[in-house]
Design an enzyme around this catalytic site. Structure first.
Site, mmCIF file in Angstrom:
data_model
loop_
_atom_site.group_PDB
_atom_site.id
_atom_site.type_symbol
_atom_site.label_atom_id
_atom_site.label_comp_id
_atom_site.label_asym_id
_atom_site.label_seq_id
_atom_site.Cartn_x
_atom_site.Cartn_y
_atom_site.Cartn_z
ATOM 1 N N ILE A 70 43.800 61.822 50.016
ATOM 2 C CA ILE A 70 42.918 62.132 48.886
ATOM 3 C C ILE A 70 43.253 61.326 47.628
ATOM 4 O O ILE A 70 42.584 61.455 46.611
ATOM 5 C CB ILE A 70 42.848 63.655 48.583
ATOM 6 C CG1 ILE A 70 44.216 64.260 48.382
ATOM 7 C CG2 ILE A 70 42.120 64.376 49.694
ATOM 8 C CD1 ILE A 70 44.146 65.755 48.045
ATOM 9 N N GLY A 113 47.890 65.157 45.581
ATOM 10 C CA GLY A 113 48.511 63.841 45.730
ATOM 11 C C GLY A 113 48.667 63.335 47.156
ATOM 12 O O GLY A 113 49.267 62.282 47.376
ATOM 13 N N GLN A 114 48.112 64.064 48.124
ATOM 14 C CA GLN A 114 48.243 63.594 49.503
ATOM 15 C C GLN A 114 47.547 62.251 49.688
ATOM 16 O O GLN A 114 46.530 61.978 49.060
ATOM 17 C CB GLN A 114 47.649 64.614 50.466
ATOM 18 C CG GLN A 114 48.484 65.872 50.581
ATOM 19 C CD GLN A 114 47.713 66.979 51.263
ATOM 20 O OE1 GLN A 114 47.171 66.787 52.341
ATOM 21 N NE2 GLN A 114 47.631 68.120 50.616
ATOM 22 N N ARG A 115 48.124 61.462 50.603
ATOM 23 C CA ARG A 115 47.651 60.087 50.761
ATOM 24 C C ARG A 115 46.143 60.008 50.974
ATOM 25 O O ARG A 115 45.449 59.193 50.366
ATOM 26 C CB ARG A 115 48.391 59.410 51.917
ATOM 27 C CG ARG A 115 48.078 57.934 52.059
ATOM 28 C CD ARG A 115 48.829 57.318 53.221
ATOM 29 N NE ARG A 115 50.246 57.163 52.944
ATOM 30 C CZ ARG A 115 50.771 56.127 52.285
ATOM 31 N NH1 ARG A 115 49.986 55.188 51.828
ATOM 32 N NH2 ARG A 115 52.058 56.040 52.085
#
Lengths: 211, 415
Positions: free
Chosen positions: A103, A99-101
């Site tokens: 990706i 969920g990192q920005r």
């Protein structure tokens, strides 16, 4: 990186609930070929579930909890994890996507053939409610996810500062969703509380959709 | 007919003849697949002269020298130790497949981050980032032996053809209705074959970018496409449990190979095009005669799905990789299991031979790749370092460099 303190505290609490209804973990079938097998449009008794949400929301912990795996060493997901669990006669193929920005734009790689979307929210991270609401709204606008039932897990209820599910539902304007079935469920991926109820709803919604 | 010159091919051993007939340049190959350092070069030369009129008395000594050179190369075999490793933080998401060019000086990686990247093997630097696909880049290939073009197959249902030198996209092949998961150049690099989850394979013209043929008949996803050495036949393996042999010129199906009782995982021709090997989720591997389409052997022994299968370059051995955590090597002639490669702590999803044929390389979900001796079955080397499962592993043509691609978003160069 403030949540790290919370994590340390939370790890001391023992699991409260075991997941009775979700059972018999599938053997670890991986490799590119098994990814392709899980990619194809699923037969009646297989359900493709997409697990999305902001980073540090608890998606991987939830996935591991579902598969009855050890949850003490979880690092940010740089790609994806897939696990299959049996529940109520269904084989649930759960795809946990990082969920990192940076990706998040790649979430759409995984939309095809999704039966149910599970969106995980860190109920204690009030500073990011707006951000998580925006991401959810964008997902609900995606053509490839149109009509797909959505379960929102209001996670981390084991934390004292967690917002209750009702408050989150209101903040996200969930009551305005008209084009699909939806449900919000408070839970703690750490203790397992609430997860079974959520998965019951998932199976119910699949049942009514596949019939 | 006039013989112009000889070319030597080390793996598999062979001598290529460049000759002229009616003003046209032609090549033909004398395959010496069974050549060993012990072979008597004079007897072999006699044999070759009897079957090949182009090799006249005046050329005989030259051919003998080539045989001796091939034997010398075979004698060196593959003693390489792979002690060094370079980690490349290649992509921001998991890798899929990897491929070398013929010389091994460059390799390419596909990824969930929708790019394919071209790397310089020696320095580990990125030469090009091939951008344009709108979903996972799954299948990647150089047009070996030329190495001037790259094809990428994507979950976005398209295949793209790129210039390997500049990174420019020549063509986008549109037409598949679902994910493209396998592809291959024909040996002359005039065609690309793609296999898709839409149950069809397609042939595309490299020059014009146009679709040449759609190969229909499979009733489920196509997982594997492979041209024979000559390039006149293509074999496809499908989740419908069958394998099909196609005539490339007409796009017609020649044979359907029926016998496996579960999904096919991989298919390959041997070098002389006489046999096809297939691996299946039914835990077996089968050998089929190309001409008749008949199954000539079922290679059993694995306790779980066979996830990958391959011939060595000379076609003498078959290797299988299985979800039971082992790999096996079989004789392609006696069909005997020669060795079982045990040691991985997780399923083995990929297997390949070294170009010389003396080593087998395996990739596993246990985060390691392993190098094995074909004769003894001994594990020579555990390639450790990846932090997540390994999806792909390949040798370069010289057999002294290995690339592994992993779910941990990195690839590693072992040399």
């Amino acid at each position: 990186m403030s949540p790290s303190l919370c994590v340390t505290v939370r790890l001391t609490s023992p699991p409260l609930v075991t997941l009775g209804g979700v059972s018999k973990r599938e053997g670890k079938k991986m490799g590119l070929l098994s990814i392709l097998r899980k990619l194809k449009s699923t037969p009646d008794q297989e359900v493709r579930i997409l697990l999305l949400g902001l980073d540090n929301g608890g998606k991987t912990t939830l996935l591991k909890q579902l598969a009855s795996e050890d949850i003490s060493h979880i690092t940010p997901t740089q790609g994806f994890n897939i696990k299959s669990v049996q529940s109520q006669g269904f084989k649930l193929n759960v795809w946990d996507i990082g969920g990192q920005r940076k990706i998040r734009p790649y979430w759409r790689n995984y939309f095809e053939n999704t039966d149910v979307l599970i969106y995980v929210i860190d109920s204690a991270d009030r500073k990011r409610f707006e951000e998580t609401g925006q991401e959810l709204a964008e997902l609900l606008d995606e053509e490839k996810l149109s009509g797909v039932p959505v379960l929102i897990f209001a996670n981390k209820q084991d934390l004292l500062t967690a917002a209750p599910a009702s408050e989150i539902a209101e903040g996200l304007n969930l009551h305005t969703i008209r084009d699909r079935m939806w449900q919000i469920q408070s839970c703690s991926a750490l203790t397992g509380e609430g997860i079974q109820e959520g998965m019951n709803w998932v199976c119910k919604s699949v049942n009514s959709k596949k019939k | 007919m006039k013989l112009n010159r000889f070319l030597i091919r080390y793996y598999p051993p062979g001598i290529i003849l460049e000759y002229e007939t009616r003003g046209q340049q032609r090549i033909k190959s004398i395959d010496l697949l069974h050549l060993t350092p012990e072979t008597n070069p004079d007897e072999l030369l006699e044999e070759i002269r009897q079957s090949e009129r182009l090799i006249t008395e005046s050329r005989a000594e030259q051919v003998k020298q080539l045989i001796l050179r091939l034997q010398q190369k075979l004698g060196q075999q593959d003693h390489h130790r792979f002690c060094f490793c370079k980690e490349l933080k290649a992509h921001i998401l998991p890798l899929t497949n990897v491929a070398f060019d013929k010389s091994g000086s460059r390799f390419i990686t596909g990824s969930y981050d929708r790019t394919c990247r071209v790397w310089d093997t020696a320095s580990g630097t990125e030469l090009h980032k091939l951008e344009g696909h709108k979903n996972v880049v799954y299948a990647v290939s150089f047009n070996n032996p030329y190495g001037d073009k790259i094809a990428t197959g994507s979950f976005d249902k398209t295949c793209k053809l790129w210039c390997a030198e500049t990174g420019k996209c020549f063509h986008t092949f549109r037409g598949h209705m679902a994910e493209i998961v396998c592809l291959a150049f024909n040996p002359h690099s005039t065609l690309v074959a793609t296999g898709s989850m839409d149950a069809t394979a397609k042939l595309w013209d490299v020059e014009s970018g146009k679709e040449v043929a759609t190969l229909t008949g499979h009733t489920a996803e196509i997982l594997s496409v492979y041209f024979n050495t000559v390039g006149n036949q293509l074999v496809t393996g499908s989740f419908d449990h069958t394998v099909a042999i196609w005539d490339v010129a007409t796009g017609r199906r020649i044979h359907t190979l029926i016998g496996h009782i579960k999904e096919i995982s991989n298919v390959q021709f041997n070098w002389d095009c006489s046999l096809i090997v297939t691996g299946s989720m039914d835990k077996t591997c089968k050998l089929w005669e190309t001409v008749s389409g008949k199954c000539v052997a079922t290679l059993g022994g694995h306790k779980e799905e066979v996830l990958d299968v391959c011939f060595d370059l000379s076609g003498q051995h078959v290797a299988t990789a299985s979800a039971d955590g082992t790999a096996r090597v079989f004789s392609a002639t006696t069909h005997e299991c020669l060795v079982t490669l045990e040691g991985h702590d997780g399923e083995v999803s990929k297997v390949c031979f070294s170009p010389q044929g003396g080593r087998v390389l395996t990739a596993s979900s246990d985060k390691t790749a392993r190098l094995w001796d074909v004769q003894t079955g001994v594990c020579l080397h555990v390639l450790e370092g990846h932090t997540d499962e390994i999806f792909s592993c390949i040798f370069n043509y010289e057999g002294n460099t290995i690339i592994t691609g992993s779910k941990d978003n990195t690839c590693r160069i072992w040399y």
